[in-house]
Design a protein around this motif. Structure first.
Motif, short mmCIF file in Angstrom:
data_model
loop_
_atom_site.label_atom_id
_atom_site.label_comp_id
_atom_site.label_asym_id
_atom_site.label_seq_id
_atom_site.Cartn_x
_atom_site.Cartn_y
_atom_site.Cartn_z
N HIS A 4 61.70 -19.10 68.45
CA HIS A 4 61.84 -19.43 67.03
C HIS A 4 63.26 -19.09 66.61
O HIS A 4 63.85 -18.13 67.11
N ARG A 5 63.79 -19.86 65.68
CA ARG A 5 65.11 -19.58 65.12
C ARG A 5 65.04 -19.74 63.62
O ARG A 5 64.28 -20.54 63.08
N PHE A 6 65.88 -18.98 62.93
CA PHE A 6 65.97 -19.02 61.48
C PHE A 6 67.40 -19.39 61.08
O PHE A 6 68.35 -18.95 61.74
N THR A 7 67.52 -20.17 60.03
CA THR A 7 68.84 -20.49 59.49
C THR A 7 68.73 -20.72 57.99
O THR A 7 67.68 -21.13 57.50
N THR A 8 69.80 -20.46 57.29
CA THR A 8 69.86 -20.76 55.86
C THR A 8 70.64 -22.05 55.61
O THR A 8 70.74 -22.49 54.48
N ALA A 25 55.70 -20.35 41.64
CA ALA A 25 54.33 -20.81 41.77
C ALA A 25 54.20 -22.02 42.71
O ALA A 25 53.17 -22.21 43.35
N ALA A 26 55.23 -22.83 42.80
CA ALA A 26 55.22 -23.99 43.69
C ALA A 26 55.66 -23.61 45.11
O ALA A 26 55.83 -24.46 45.96
N ARG A 27 55.86 -22.32 45.36
CA ARG A 27 56.25 -21.76 46.65
C ARG A 27 57.68 -22.12 47.06
O ARG A 27 58.00 -22.18 48.23
N TRP A 28 58.55 -22.35 46.09
CA TRP A 28 59.96 -22.58 46.37
C TRP A 28 60.76 -21.38 45.92
O TRP A 28 60.33 -20.61 45.08
N CYS A 29 61.93 -21.23 46.45
CA CYS A 29 62.78 -20.08 46.12
C CYS A 29 63.26 -20.16 44.68
O CYS A 29 63.55 -21.23 44.16
N ARG A 30 63.34 -19.01 44.08
CA ARG A 30 63.88 -18.93 42.73
C ARG A 30 65.38 -19.15 42.79
O ARG A 30 65.99 -19.08 43.85
N TRP A 31 65.99 -19.39 41.66
CA TRP A 31 67.42 -19.72 41.62
C TRP A 31 68.29 -18.64 42.22
O TRP A 31 69.38 -18.91 42.71
N SER A 32 67.87 -17.40 42.23
CA SER A 32 68.70 -16.30 42.73
C SER A 32 68.52 -16.06 44.23
O SER A 32 69.03 -15.10 44.77
N ALA A 33 67.78 -16.95 44.91
CA ALA A 33 67.52 -16.77 46.34
C ALA A 33 67.93 -18.01 47.11
O ALA A 33 68.13 -19.08 46.55
N ILE A 34 68.02 -17.86 48.41
CA ILE A 34 68.42 -18.96 49.28
C ILE A 34 67.28 -19.27 50.25
O ILE A 34 66.58 -18.37 50.71
N LEU A 35 67.08 -20.55 50.55
CA LEU A 35 66.04 -20.98 51.48
C LEU A 35 66.34 -20.51 52.89
O LEU A 35 67.49 -20.55 53.34
N VAL A 36 65.30 -20.08 53.60
CA VAL A 36 65.42 -19.73 55.01
C VAL A 36 64.48 -20.66 55.77
O VAL A 36 63.28 -20.68 55.52
N TYR A 37 65.05 -21.44 56.68
CA TYR A 37 64.28 -22.39 57.48
C TYR A 37 63.91 -21.76 58.82
O TYR A 37 64.70 -21.05 59.42
N ARG A 38 62.69 -22.04 59.29
CA ARG A 38 62.26 -21.57 60.61
C ARG A 38 62.00 -22.78 61.49
O ARG A 38 61.35 -23.73 61.07
N LEU A 39 62.50 -22.71 62.72
CA LEU A 39 62.32 -23.78 63.68
C LEU A 39 61.74 -23.23 64.97
O LEU A 39 61.89 -22.05 65.28
N TYR A 40 61.10 -24.13 65.74
CA TYR A 40 60.46 -23.74 66.99
C TYR A 40 60.85 -24.73 68.08
O TYR A 40 60.82 -25.94 67.86
N ASN A 41 61.19 -24.23 69.26
CA ASN A 41 61.66 -25.12 70.33
C ASN A 41 60.54 -25.67 71.21
O ASN A 41 60.82 -26.41 72.15
N ARG A 42 59.31 -25.31 70.96
CA ARG A 42 58.13 -25.80 71.70
C ARG A 42 58.20 -25.47 73.19
O ARG A 42 57.54 -26.11 74.00
N GLY A 43 59.03 -24.53 73.57
CA GLY A 43 59.14 -24.16 74.97
C GLY A 43 59.95 -25.14 75.79
O GLY A 43 59.98 -25.06 77.02
N LEU A 44 60.63 -26.08 75.13
CA LEU A 44 61.47 -27.04 75.84
C LEU A 44 62.67 -26.32 76.44
O LEU A 44 63.30 -25.49 75.80
N LYS A 45 62.97 -26.62 77.66
CA LYS A 45 64.15 -26.06 78.34
C LYS A 45 64.15 -24.54 78.37
O LYS A 45 65.16 -23.89 78.12
N GLY A 46 62.99 -23.93 78.62
CA GLY A 46 62.94 -22.47 78.72
C GLY A 46 61.79 -21.87 77.95
O GLY A 46 60.82 -22.54 77.61
N ALA A 47 61.92 -20.60 77.67
CA ALA A 47 60.86 -19.86 76.98
C ALA A 47 60.69 -20.34 75.54
O ALA A 47 61.66 -20.74 74.90
N PRO A 48 59.46 -20.30 75.02
CA PRO A 48 59.23 -20.63 73.61
C PRO A 48 60.04 -19.70 72.71
O PRO A 48 60.14 -18.50 72.99
#
Length: 93
Positions: A59-63, A34-57
Motif C-alpha cells: 500500500h502507498r499513500f500520497t497527498t 458529514a459527506a466524508r470529505w476533508c474540511r477546508w483546513s485539511a488535505i486529502l490523503v490517497y491510498r493505493l494498492y499494487n495488488r501484489g504485481l511485480k512483488g509483494a503486496p
C-alpha cells in the motif's frame, strides 16, 4: 503494516483476519465532514494498492493527485479508500 483512519476498517481487519494485530496509534488525522470529505483546513490523503504485481503486496499513500494518477496509469496500482477517488483520510494542512 497497514494504516487507516477508518474505525470500521480497523475493526474489520482485527476481527476477520485474526493474525492482524493493532499495534498502536501511529498518527492523527483531521476530521471529515458529514459527506466524508476533508474540511477546508485539511488535505486529502490517497491510498493505493499494487495488488501484489511485480512483488509483494503493498500500500502507498500520497497527498498529490498527480502522483496518484501516475501510479494508477503507469504502474497498475488501484485506488483504495472510502471515497471513489481513493481518499483514505485527511491530514492536517
Amino acid at each position: 503494516h497497514f494504516y487507516t483512519a477508518d474505525e470500521v476498517e480497523c475493526a474489520l481487519l482485527t476481527t476477520v483476519w485474526r493474525n492482524w494485530q493493532l499495534e498502536n496509534f501511529a498518527f492523527t488525522s483531521a476530521a471529515r465532514d458529514a459527506a466524508r470529505w476533508c474540511r477546508w483546513s485539511a488535505i486529502l490523503v490517497y491510498r493505493l494498492y499494487n495488488r501484489g504485481l511485480k512483488g509483494a503486496p503493498n500500500h502507498r499513500f500520497t497527498t498529490r493527485f498527480d502522483v496518484r494518477q501516475a501510479m494508477i496509469t503507469e504502474q497498475g496500482w488501484i485506488r483504495e479508500g472510502a471515497e471513489p477517488d481513493g481518499v483514505a483520510m485527511c491530514a492536517p494542512n
